[in-house]
Design a protein around this motif. Structure first.
Motif, PDB file in Angstrom:
ATOM      1  N   GLY A  49       0.817  -1.204   0.000  1.00  0.00           N
ATOM      2  CA  GLY A  49       0.000   0.000   0.000  1.00  0.00           C
ATOM      3  C   GLY A  49       0.851   1.254   0.000  1.00  0.00           C
ATOM      4  N   ARG A  50       0.176   2.383   0.160  1.00  0.00           N
ATOM      5  CA  ARG A  50       0.853   3.675   0.148  1.00  0.00           C
ATOM      6  C   ARG A  50       1.806   3.788   1.333  1.00  0.00           C
ATOM      7  N   GLY A  81       4.498  -0.475  -2.823  1.00  0.00           N
ATOM      8  CA  GLY A  81       3.469   0.548  -2.945  1.00  0.00           C
ATOM      9  C   GLY A  81       4.094   1.896  -3.237  1.00  0.00           C
ATOM     10  N   ALA A 133       6.020   0.862  -6.272  1.00  0.00           N
ATOM     11  CA  ALA A 133       4.729   0.430  -6.812  1.00  0.00           C
ATOM     12  C   ALA A 133       4.912  -0.803  -7.699  1.00  0.00           C
ATOM     13  N   LYS A 190       1.816  -7.996  -7.591  1.00  0.00           N
ATOM     14  CA  LYS A 190       1.176  -7.898  -6.269  1.00  0.00           C
ATOM     15  C   LYS A 190       0.635  -9.260  -5.844  1.00  0.00           C
ATOM     16  N   THR A 236      -6.289  -4.700   1.651  1.00  0.00           N
ATOM     17  CA  THR A 236      -5.130  -5.580   1.543  1.00  0.00           C
ATOM     18  C   THR A 236      -5.219  -6.752   2.525  1.00  0.00           C
TER      19      THR A 236
END
Length: 289
Positions: A39-40, A72, A88, A94, A116
């Protein structure tokens, strides 16, 4: 609005593991032992806390092969000391990272729903979550699909547990998460909950009709009467507001907000006087006087 609302949840599309080994740059997931963060990468997601916990874990277990893999969007890369920052990644990569991870780490304190986490459960991978995030902690507590920690020491212990546990024990925790996701996180489940909420909302109210009588021109009494009517309706007793002196619809009970009971009793209608406002949250019903 809250009294009339229902939360039906959201579904997550299951992750499909890759049919063949898939590398992410120079990193080969199926040949590695790692905890995944997906994730971010920013302060709002508590990623710095996760990195600090992992580095404390590595400082005590210098011989471990366990890595922390970050995947991410981010600013500067933060690789080193067992941390591998991939940046990313696309959907196939992923899926590969999730499928081969020992566990997924979700350290955020501010999640209302963690996509997630359910993606990890869809491939039978357990999760590590923060005890101060009620949404994720409650999901793990209810399912047994991972571990919950609040302090940095808690997270060091959880990382050690992931490192030391047998593959069978890790898989068993992931399987419990998978079962919870299968029971609650499919589109069929969301559709059933949505239809049930609509049907419940459209069903005829169970209680008697209660009509509020307010004096003409009293805005404060009118606002309070409308709030009370909304609360009663939401609780299952249909309710409305009528101006004193006009024809009130038939009702099982009348609530008079200006003390003018004499007008109603003269018309053969019994009413209860409310000389002081009553909190609708504590209202337990009204009956004719």
């Amino acid at each position: 609005v809250l009294a009339k609302s229902r939360v039906t949840g959201e579904a997550v599309e299951p992750i499909v593991p890759p049919a063949a080994p898939l590398a992410v740059g120079a990193f080969v997931p199926q040949r590695s032992r790692y905890v995944l963060y997906l994730g971010r990468q920013d302060r709002s997601k508590n990623v710095d806390f996760l990195i600090d916990a992992f580095r404390a874990f590595r400082a005590r277990r210098a011989s471990t092969s366990l890595q922390l893999v970050l995947a991410g969007p981010r600013g500067a890369a933060r690789s080193g000391d067992g941390v591998l920052d991939l940046g990313a990644v696309d959907e196939p990569r992923k899926a590969a990272l999730l499928a081969y991870a020992r566990a997924l780490a979700q350290p955020s304190l501010h999640e209302s729903f963690s996509r997630t986490m359910y993606e990890a459960w869809s491939v039978r991978r357990p999760v590590l979550v923060h005890g101060e995030c009620r949404a994720t902690a409650r999901a793990v507590e209810d399912s047994g699909g991972g571990w919950i920690g609040t302090t940095l020491e808690d997270w060091v212990r959880m990382l050690a547990l992931v490192d030391e546990s047998s593959d069978e024990d890790v898989a068993a925790a992931g399987a419990r998460g998978w079962a919870a996701a299968a029971d609650n996180g499919t589109w069929d489940d969301v559709a059933r909950r949505t239809v049930a909420a609509i049907r419940a909302r459209r069903a005829p109210p169970a209680g008697p009709r209660i009509e509020n009588i307010v004096p003409l021109g009293d805005a404060a009494a009118g606002r309070y009467a409308q709030a009370l009517a909304d609360a009663l309706t939401a609780a299952g007793a249909p309710s409305g507001v009528t101006i004193a002196g006009s024809a009130a619809p038939p009702a099982g009970a009348y609530v008079v907000h200006d003390g003018s009971v004499a007008r109603l009793e003269g018309a053969g209608v019994a009413g209860r006087v409310l000389p002081e406002p009553v909190d609708p949250a504590g209202w337990d019903g009204v009956r004719p006087a």
